[in-house]
Write a protein that holds these residues in place. Structure first.
Motif, PDB file in Angstrom:
ATOM      1  N   VAL A 135       0.863  -1.182   0.000  1.00 31.11           N
ATOM      2  CA  VAL A 135       0.000   0.000   0.000  1.00 31.11           C
ATOM      3  C   VAL A 135       0.896   1.226   0.000  1.00 31.11           C
ATOM      4  O   VAL A 135       1.604   1.494   0.973  1.00 31.11           O
ATOM      5  CB  VAL A 135      -0.936   0.019   1.217  1.00 31.11           C
ATOM      6  CG1 VAL A 135      -1.797   1.288   1.197  1.00 31.11           C
ATOM      7  CG2 VAL A 135      -1.825  -1.218   1.238  1.00 31.11           C
ATOM      8  N   VAL A 136       0.886   1.949  -1.117  1.00 38.13           N
ATOM      9  CA  VAL A 136       1.666   3.180  -1.257  1.00 38.13           C
ATOM     10  C   VAL A 136       0.842   4.327  -0.680  1.00 38.13           C
ATOM     11  O   VAL A 136      -0.259   4.613  -1.147  1.00 38.13           O
ATOM     12  CB  VAL A 136       2.000   3.452  -2.735  1.00 38.13           C
ATOM     13  CG1 VAL A 136       2.742   4.774  -2.874  1.00 38.13           C
ATOM     14  CG2 VAL A 136       2.821   2.309  -3.320  1.00 38.13           C
ATOM     15  N   ASN A 137       1.382   4.976   0.318  1.00 34.16           N
ATOM     16  CA  ASN A 137       0.632   6.012   1.030  1.00 34.16           C
ATOM     17  C   ASN A 137       1.624   6.992   1.622  1.00 34.16           C
ATOM     18  O   ASN A 137       2.738   6.617   1.994  1.00 34.16           O
ATOM     19  CB  ASN A 137      -0.203   5.353   2.140  1.00 34.16           C
ATOM     20  CG  ASN A 137      -1.128   6.312   2.844  1.00 34.16           C
ATOM     21  OD1 ASN A 137      -1.604   7.270   2.265  1.00 34.16           O
ATOM     22  ND2 ASN A 137      -1.401   6.043   4.114  1.00 34.16           N
ATOM     23  N   ALA A 138       1.262   8.247   1.675  1.00 29.32           N
ATOM     24  CA  ALA A 138       2.124   9.264   2.286  1.00 29.32           C
ATOM     25  C   ALA A 138       1.263  10.452   2.672  1.00 29.32           C
ATOM     26  O   ALA A 138       0.201  10.683   2.084  1.00 29.32           O
ATOM     27  CB  ALA A 138       3.221   9.715   1.315  1.00 29.32           C
ATOM     28  N   GLY A 139       1.718  11.194   3.634  1.00 28.83           N
ATOM     29  CA  GLY A 139       1.015  12.417   3.994  1.00 28.83           C
ATOM     30  C   GLY A 139       0.951  13.358   2.805  1.00 28.83           C
ATOM     31  O   GLY A 139       1.884  13.427   1.993  1.00 28.83           O
ATOM     32  N   GLY A 140      -0.144  14.067   2.660  1.00 21.96           N
ATOM     33  CA  GLY A 140      -0.323  14.926   1.500  1.00 21.96           C
ATOM     34  C   GLY A 140       0.544  16.172   1.543  1.00 21.96           C
ATOM     35  O   GLY A 140       0.899  16.665   2.621  1.00 21.96           O
ATOM     36  N   PRO A 141       0.890  16.710   0.369  1.00 17.80           N
ATOM     37  CA  PRO A 141       1.615  17.980   0.310  1.00 17.80           C
ATOM     38  C   PRO A 141       0.768  19.100   0.917  1.00 17.80           C
ATOM     39  O   PRO A 141      -0.455  18.974   1.034  1.00 17.80           O
ATOM     40  CB  PRO A 141       1.816  18.204  -1.193  1.00 17.80           C
ATOM     41  CG  PRO A 141       1.585  16.884  -1.841  1.00 17.80           C
ATOM     42  CD  PRO A 141       0.605  16.168  -0.965  1.00 17.80           C
ATOM     43  N   PRO A 142       1.392  20.218   1.273  1.00 16.87           N
ATOM     44  CA  PRO A 142       0.633  21.315   1.887  1.00 16.87           C
ATOM     45  C   PRO A 142      -0.387  21.924   0.946  1.00 16.87           C
ATOM     46  O   PRO A 142      -0.224  21.898  -0.279  1.00 16.87           O
ATOM     47  CB  PRO A 142       1.722  22.323   2.267  1.00 16.87           C
ATOM     48  CG  PRO A 142       2.882  21.995   1.393  1.00 16.87           C
ATOM     49  CD  PRO A 142       2.826  20.522   1.190  1.00 16.87           C
TER      50      PRO A 142
ATOM     51  N   SER B 104       8.009   8.652  -4.032  1.00 19.89           N
ATOM     52  CA  SER B 104       7.820   7.605  -3.019  1.00 19.89           C
ATOM     53  C   SER B 104       7.137   6.392  -3.637  1.00 19.89           C
ATOM     54  O   SER B 104       7.482   5.241  -3.334  1.00 19.89           O
ATOM     55  CB  SER B 104       7.013   8.131  -1.836  1.00 19.89           C
ATOM     56  OG  SER B 104       5.687   8.457  -2.213  1.00 19.89           O
ATOM     57  N   ALA B 105       6.174   6.641  -4.533  1.00 20.18           N
ATOM     58  CA  ALA B 105       5.495   5.539  -5.218  1.00 20.18           C
ATOM     59  C   ALA B 105       6.461   4.810  -6.138  1.00 20.18           C
ATOM     60  O   ALA B 105       6.528   3.569  -6.141  1.00 20.18           O
ATOM     61  CB  ALA B 105       4.300   6.072  -6.008  1.00 20.18           C
ATOM     62  N   VAL B 106       7.207   5.556  -6.931  1.00 22.45           N
ATOM     63  CA  VAL B 106       8.176   4.943  -7.852  1.00 22.45           C
ATOM     64  C   VAL B 106       9.160   4.070  -7.088  1.00 22.45           C
ATOM     65  O   VAL B 106       9.415   2.908  -7.442  1.00 22.45           O
ATOM     66  CB  VAL B 106       8.934   6.039  -8.632  1.00 22.45           C
ATOM     67  CG1 VAL B 106      10.103   5.455  -9.406  1.00 22.45           C
ATOM     68  CG2 VAL B 106       7.985   6.767  -9.579  1.00 22.45           C
ATOM     69  N   ARG B 107       9.711   4.602  -6.014  1.00 25.53           N
ATOM     70  CA  ARG B 107      10.763   3.876  -5.277  1.00 25.53           C
ATOM     71  C   ARG B 107      10.225   2.670  -4.531  1.00 25.53           C
ATOM     72  O   ARG B 107      10.866   1.607  -4.511  1.00 25.53           O
ATOM     73  CB  ARG B 107      11.445   4.849  -4.311  1.00 25.53           C
ATOM     74  CG  ARG B 107      12.289   5.893  -5.022  1.00 25.53           C
ATOM     75  CD  ARG B 107      12.637   7.056  -4.122  1.00 25.53           C
ATOM     76  NE  ARG B 107      13.510   8.018  -4.801  1.00 25.53           N
ATOM     77  CZ  ARG B 107      13.599   9.294  -4.482  1.00 25.53           C
ATOM     78  NH1 ARG B 107      12.846   9.793  -3.479  1.00 25.53           N
ATOM     79  NH2 ARG B 107      14.402  10.093  -5.136  1.00 25.53           N
ATOM     80  N   LEU B 108       9.070   2.820  -3.905  1.00 27.48           N
ATOM     81  CA  LEU B 108       8.496   1.682  -3.190  1.00 27.48           C
ATOM     82  C   LEU B 108       8.156   0.537  -4.144  1.00 27.48           C
ATOM     83  O   LEU B 108       8.465  -0.634  -3.882  1.00 27.48           O
ATOM     84  CB  LEU B 108       7.244   2.119  -2.423  1.00 27.48           C
ATOM     85  CG  LEU B 108       7.461   2.674  -1.025  1.00 27.48           C
ATOM     86  CD1 LEU B 108       6.197   3.368  -0.528  1.00 27.48           C
ATOM     87  CD2 LEU B 108       7.865   1.563  -0.061  1.00 27.48           C
TER      88      LEU B 108
ATOM     89  N   GLY C 139       1.209 -10.587  -7.055  1.00 31.41           N
ATOM     90  CA  GLY C 139       1.312  -9.461  -6.139  1.00 31.41           C
ATOM     91  C   GLY C 139       0.242  -8.428  -6.416  1.00 31.41           C
ATOM     92  O   GLY C 139      -0.381  -8.432  -7.487  1.00 31.41           O
ATOM     93  N   SER C 140       0.025  -7.563  -5.446  1.00 31.55           N
ATOM     94  CA  SER C 140      -0.957  -6.488  -5.603  1.00 31.55           C
ATOM     95  C   SER C 140      -0.378  -5.208  -5.014  1.00 31.55           C
ATOM     96  O   SER C 140       0.030  -5.181  -3.853  1.00 31.55           O
ATOM     97  CB  SER C 140      -2.268  -6.845  -4.894  1.00 31.55           C
ATOM     98  OG  SER C 140      -3.191  -5.776  -4.988  1.00 31.55           O
ATOM     99  N   VAL C 141      -0.359  -4.161  -5.838  1.00 33.03           N
ATOM    100  CA  VAL C 141       0.105  -2.850  -5.404  1.00 33.03           C
ATOM    101  C   VAL C 141      -1.086  -1.901  -5.440  1.00 33.03           C
ATOM    102  O   VAL C 141      -1.817  -1.842  -6.433  1.00 33.03           O
ATOM    103  CB  VAL C 141       1.230  -2.314  -6.317  1.00 33.03           C
ATOM    104  CG1 VAL C 141       1.666  -0.925  -5.859  1.00 33.03           C
ATOM    105  CG2 VAL C 141       2.411  -3.279  -6.334  1.00 33.03           C
ATOM    106  N   LEU C 142      -1.253  -1.176  -4.365  1.00 36.58           N
ATOM    107  CA  LEU C 142      -2.381  -0.262  -4.242  1.00 36.58           C
ATOM    108  C   LEU C 142      -1.872   1.103  -3.816  1.00 36.58           C
ATOM    109  O   LEU C 142      -1.131   1.218  -2.838  1.00 36.58           O
ATOM    110  CB  LEU C 142      -3.361  -0.801  -3.199  1.00 36.58           C
ATOM    111  CG  LEU C 142      -4.638  -0.003  -2.952  1.00 36.58           C
ATOM    112  CD1 LEU C 142      -5.513   0.020  -4.204  1.00 36.58           C
ATOM    113  CD2 LEU C 142      -5.413  -0.599  -1.774  1.00 36.58           C
ATOM    114  N   THR C 143      -2.240   2.142  -4.555  1.00 33.84           N
ATOM    115  CA  THR C 143      -1.875   3.492  -4.137  1.00 33.84           C
ATOM    116  C   THR C 143      -3.089   4.207  -3.556  1.00 33.84           C
ATOM    117  O   THR C 143      -4.206   4.051  -4.044  1.00 33.84           O
ATOM    118  CB  THR C 143      -1.328   4.341  -5.299  1.00 33.84           C
ATOM    119  OG1 THR C 143      -2.372   4.626  -6.233  1.00 33.84           O
ATOM    120  CG2 THR C 143      -0.181   3.644  -5.996  1.00 33.84           C
TER     121      THR C 143
END
Length: 263
Positions: free
Chosen positions: A90-97, A119-123, A137-141
């Motif tokens: 699960v690709v997830n990150a805090g949102g930009p301002p 972050s998505a590309v690298r993960l 496999g399963s990738v979810l953003t």
């Protein structure tokens, strides 16, 4: 329905609270081995302990920075060492301002690029070999409804999350033959700390209370209320699971009917 997640390793980024935490909990409830990570070590350790106590599942907590390439690589390597080959991400990150176009410098754009798109590309790049070794496999953003209907004060998010959505569509084509699926999940107005922060910013701009902002938003939603993190997590676990084995390259909105576009 048996989602067939038992014993599989799922990584969930930005999982100390909010939607990430809810997804980690839901995966653990299905019997998955969960690797959950956050920048805040104390918070992620506490979140993992709570989930372990509630589910009895194997849950490991890691500290990582979604905007740092070395940190991402270390999290993936540690997960493989501790929990084995990775079935779900699960690709997830805090949102930009939030802000308007003229509010942002080149540095702001670069920071949003690193946090949200790279972050998505690298993960994904880091976990692909593990998924290829399993033959599945399963990738979810976790992106945003803004990729379909841009949100006025979220310009950085509008642009970067749209890039993530395009990336996932491209990867779904490239890796379908490896039985690796790539999907996007769009939250609408989900009752999280991030939404509360954005509502406060709107309230200040409009000279009203945050509660009035919420009331106005809920009145405009077809379902008449905010969604819960648990409701969002139910959709995430489905897309991560074998129950969604023929779904790839898709973008699913969990928004109570908020988005009005057809596609």
């Amino acid at each position: 329905m048996d989602l067939q997640l038992k014993g599989k390793t799922v990584m969930v980024a930005a999982a100390s609270k909010g939607m990430g935490y809810a997804i980690a909990l839901a995966c653990a409830q299905e019997g998955a081995r969960v690797s959950m990570a956050s920048r805040d070590k104390q918070a992620i350790d506490a979140a993992a302990a709570t989930i372990r106590a509630a589910t009895g599942a194997e849950v490991h907590a890691y500290q990582f920075d979604a905007a740092n390439a070395d940190s991402i690589a270390q999290w993936v390597t540690a997960t493989e060492q501790d929990l084995g080959a990775i079935s779900g991400l699960v690709v997830n990150a805090g949102g930009p301002p939030a802000g308007d176009f003229l509010d942002f410098s080149d540095a702001d754009w670069q920071s949003a690029f690193e946090l949200t798109l790279m972050s998505a590309v690298r993960l994904i790049r880091a976990v692909l070999p593990s998924m290829q070794s399993l033959g599945a496999g399963s990738v979810l953003t976790i992106t945003s409804s803004s990729v379909k209907e841009p949100i006025d004060i979220l310009l950085l998010s509008n642009v970067m999350r749209s890039g993530v959505t395009a990336l996932m569509k491209s990867l779904s084509q490239a890796y379908a033959g490896d039985n690796i699926r790539f999907n996007n999940l769009l939250p609408g107005l989900i009752d999280t700390d991030r939404l509360k922060t954005l509502n406060q910013k709107r309230a200040e701009a409009l000279a009203i209370s945050a509660e009035q902002v919420r009331q106005q938003q809920e009145a405009e939603l077809p379902m008449g209320r905010y969604g819960t993190p648990a409701e969002f997590a139910n959709a995430a676990v489905f897309l991560l699971s074998n129950a969604a084995s023929y779904i790839t390259g898709s973008t699913l909105a969990v928004d109570g009917g908020k988005i009005k576009t057809v596609w």
